[in-house]
Design a protein around this motif. Sequence first.
Motif, PDB file in Angstrom:
ATOM      1  N   ASP A  22      -0.003 -29.740 -42.637  1.00  0.00           N
ATOM      2  CA  ASP A  22       0.113 -28.854 -43.799  1.00  0.00           C
ATOM      3  C   ASP A  22       0.014 -27.383 -43.407  1.00  0.00           C
ATOM      4  N   TRP A  23      -1.058 -27.032 -42.679  1.00  0.00           N
ATOM      5  CA  TRP A  23      -1.201 -25.632 -42.276  1.00  0.00           C
ATOM      6  C   TRP A  23      -2.024 -25.521 -41.022  1.00  0.00           C
ATOM      7  N   LEU A  24      -1.845 -24.387 -40.323  1.00  0.00           N
ATOM      8  CA  LEU A  24      -2.550 -24.113 -39.083  1.00  0.00           C
ATOM      9  C   LEU A  24      -3.143 -22.713 -39.146  1.00  0.00           C
ATOM     10  N   PRO A  25      -4.161 -22.426 -38.340  1.00  0.00           N
ATOM     11  CA  PRO A  25      -4.804 -21.105 -38.391  1.00  0.00           C
ATOM     12  C   PRO A  25      -3.842 -19.977 -38.043  1.00  0.00           C
ATOM     13  N   GLY A  26      -4.050 -18.841 -38.692  1.00  0.00           N
ATOM     14  CA  GLY A  26      -3.249 -17.665 -38.403  1.00  0.00           C
ATOM     15  C   GLY A  26      -3.627 -16.999 -37.104  1.00  0.00           C
ATOM     16  N   ALA A  27      -4.525 -17.599 -36.333  1.00  0.00           N
ATOM     17  CA  ALA A  27      -4.925 -17.029 -35.052  1.00  0.00           C
ATOM     18  C   ALA A  27      -3.791 -17.055 -34.037  1.00  0.00           C
ATOM     19  N   SER A  28      -2.865 -17.994 -34.162  1.00  0.00           N
ATOM     20  CA  SER A  28      -1.654 -18.042 -33.334  1.00  0.00           C
ATOM     21  C   SER A  28      -0.618 -18.847 -34.099  1.00  0.00           C
ATOM     22  N   LEU A  29       0.168 -18.152 -34.892  1.00  0.00           N
ATOM     23  CA  LEU A  29       1.080 -18.813 -35.822  1.00  0.00           C
ATOM     24  C   LEU A  29       2.442 -18.121 -35.788  1.00  0.00           C
ATOM     25  N   MET A  30       3.477 -18.854 -35.397  1.00  0.00           N
ATOM     26  CA  MET A  30       4.826 -18.299 -35.313  1.00  0.00           C
ATOM     27  C   MET A  30       5.606 -18.632 -36.570  1.00  0.00           C
TER      28      MET A  30
ATOM     29  N   GLN B 174       3.467 -22.122 -49.665  1.00  0.00           N
ATOM     30  CA  GLN B 174       4.694 -21.564 -50.248  1.00  0.00           C
ATOM     31  C   GLN B 174       5.899 -21.905 -49.381  1.00  0.00           C
ATOM     32  N   ALA B 175       5.715 -21.848 -48.061  1.00  0.00           N
ATOM     33  CA  ALA B 175       6.810 -22.182 -47.149  1.00  0.00           C
ATOM     34  C   ALA B 175       7.214 -23.644 -47.288  1.00  0.00           C
ATOM     35  N   LYS B 176       6.229 -24.534 -47.365  1.00  0.00           N
ATOM     36  CA  LYS B 176       6.534 -25.963 -47.503  1.00  0.00           C
ATOM     37  C   LYS B 176       7.276 -26.234 -48.809  1.00  0.00           C
ATOM     38  N   ARG B 177       6.857 -25.579 -49.884  1.00  0.00           N
ATOM     39  CA  ARG B 177       7.528 -25.755 -51.168  1.00  0.00           C
ATOM     40  C   ARG B 177       8.975 -25.246 -51.127  1.00  0.00           C
ATOM     41  N   ALA B 178       9.233 -24.279 -50.229  1.00  0.00           N
ATOM     42  CA  ALA B 178      10.582 -23.733 -50.086  1.00  0.00           C
ATOM     43  C   ALA B 178      11.401 -24.497 -49.049  1.00  0.00           C
ATOM     44  N   GLY B 179      10.835 -25.579 -48.519  1.00  0.00           N
ATOM     45  CA  GLY B 179      11.568 -26.402 -47.569  1.00  0.00           C
ATOM     46  C   GLY B 179      11.367 -26.052 -46.113  1.00  0.00           C
TER      47      GLY B 179
ATOM     48  N   TYR C 119      -7.806 -18.138 -46.526  1.00  0.00           N
ATOM     49  CA  TYR C 119      -6.854 -18.832 -47.391  1.00  0.00           C
ATOM     50  C   TYR C 119      -5.470 -18.186 -47.415  1.00  0.00           C
ATOM     51  N   GLU C 120      -5.276 -17.014 -46.790  1.00  0.00           N
ATOM     52  CA  GLU C 120      -3.959 -16.391 -46.866  1.00  0.00           C
ATOM     53  C   GLU C 120      -2.914 -17.198 -46.098  1.00  0.00           C
ATOM     54  N   GLU C 121      -3.281 -17.727 -44.910  1.00  0.00           N
ATOM     55  CA  GLU C 121      -2.316 -18.531 -44.175  1.00  0.00           C
ATOM     56  C   GLU C 121      -2.151 -19.911 -44.806  1.00  0.00           C
ATOM     57  N   THR C 122      -3.210 -20.421 -45.449  1.00  0.00           N
ATOM     58  CA  THR C 122      -3.101 -21.679 -46.183  1.00  0.00           C
ATOM     59  C   THR C 122      -2.084 -21.542 -47.304  1.00  0.00           C
ATOM     60  N   ASP C 123      -2.205 -20.469 -48.067  1.00  0.00           N
ATOM     61  CA  ASP C 123      -1.290 -20.195 -49.170  1.00  0.00           C
ATOM     62  C   ASP C 123       0.133 -19.973 -48.658  1.00  0.00           C
ATOM     63  N   PHE C 124       0.272 -19.222 -47.559  1.00  0.00           N
ATOM     64  CA  PHE C 124       1.597 -18.925 -47.026  1.00  0.00           C
ATOM     65  C   PHE C 124       2.293 -20.203 -46.568  1.00  0.00           C
ATOM     66  N   CYS C 125       1.562 -21.084 -45.890  1.00  0.00           N
ATOM     67  CA  CYS C 125       2.151 -22.346 -45.436  1.00  0.00           C
ATOM     68  C   CYS C 125       2.526 -23.243 -46.615  1.00  0.00           C
TER      69      CYS C 125
ATOM     70  N   PHE D  69      10.317 -15.687 -44.276  1.00  0.00           N
ATOM     71  CA  PHE D  69      10.058 -14.451 -45.016  1.00  0.00           C
ATOM     72  C   PHE D  69      11.190 -14.169 -46.005  1.00  0.00           C
ATOM     73  N   ASP D  70      12.430 -14.450 -45.601  1.00  0.00           N
ATOM     74  CA  ASP D  70      13.563 -14.260 -46.502  1.00  0.00           C
ATOM     75  C   ASP D  70      13.421 -15.126 -47.747  1.00  0.00           C
ATOM     76  N   ALA D  71      12.844 -16.322 -47.580  1.00  0.00           N
ATOM     77  CA  ALA D  71      12.747 -17.287 -48.683  1.00  0.00           C
ATOM     78  C   ALA D  71      11.562 -17.026 -49.598  1.00  0.00           C
ATOM     79  N   ILE D  72      10.399 -16.662 -49.037  1.00  0.00           N
ATOM     80  CA  ILE D  72       9.179 -16.585 -49.859  1.00  0.00           C
ATOM     81  C   ILE D  72       8.513 -15.215 -49.840  1.00  0.00           C
TER      82      ILE D  72
END
Length: 343
Positions: free
Chosen positions: A189-197, A225-230, A217-223, A203-206
């Motif tokens: 589902d999500w990984l730490p923003g300590a090393s995240l590509m 939103q990304a998953k919901r966008a495919g 929780y910012e990277e949790t939320d970002f992942c 970014f274009d999508a979300i």
Amino acid sequence: MTASVWTSPLQLLVVIVNYRRPDLVVDCLRSLYPEVKALPSVRVAVVDNPSGDDSVAQISAAIAENHWHDWAYLLPAPYNGGYAYGNNFAIRPALQSAYPPSYVLLLNPDTQVRPGALHALLDFMEHHPHVGIAGSSFENADGSLWPIGFKFPSLWSELDDGLRLGFVTKLLKKHVVPQTLTPVAQPIDWLPGASLMIRKEVFDAIGLMDEDYFLYYEETDFCLQAKRAGWPCWYVPESRVMHIAGQSTGVTVRDQRPKRLPPYLFVSRRRFFVKNYGWLYAALADIIWLLGRSLWRLRQLIQCKPNNDPPYVLIDFFTNSVFFKRTISGRVTPPSSASLSNI
């Protein structure tokens, strides 16, 4: 050097957000040097969120003295807007430039990349165009592995975290937030923003990271939103990064009892649940956690179990729950010692 003066296409932009840890930033940059030289289309932006100490001077001096200026540059932010804000401060102009990077790597200052770490992530992303986000495998400072990924928080995970009962954890294994990962690439589902590509198309999508989270929780939320966008998130164990967790906040230390949790952690948690699942779901999550943790504390007293919880965690959770505070913004003024090393 800034995004506006790039004169050729850029494959990767690495973003490091500093807050009062210039020593760690310099060590991180030093570990990046051989990686960058092996991948010439890489630039590294260091954002100072502003520290109010000599961070800018120290980092600038290190870049000049080590002749890193052809690949690393410093961006002093106008104010400390948090982790998402700091990252966006570098990412936004890069994406708007004539040569936007194909990928962005979020990298904590308290990390040191191992040989081939960047190449492993880039190679994985190039060969898996359907993947939007990829994260590294972490090592502790002593070299031991920390192969952890995470599930999105839910009612079930709040029940497990509150109760802390072994048989409940086994029953809810698929819902428990921290997951021990096997040494093979896999979706999570999500990984730490300590090393995240992150792929540019995400970014274009979300859009950029949500700056209403100050920290956590910012990277949790970002992942999410990304998953919901495919755009799913994957764990890439071939990319190894040493990460020293919780250097200033004490929230994520793994070898001692944590300090009292900062208010912005609870604010960010509240924002995540209300934003993504609605107020009623957030209220249920709060009730479940409070009941579960109260039962756990009662069991501690009856069975004389050691208390390894952060101080005042029950009262702090309750006073920051949706029942007391309606706002879901994470914009909280941090204490002077707060770090932006969030995992």
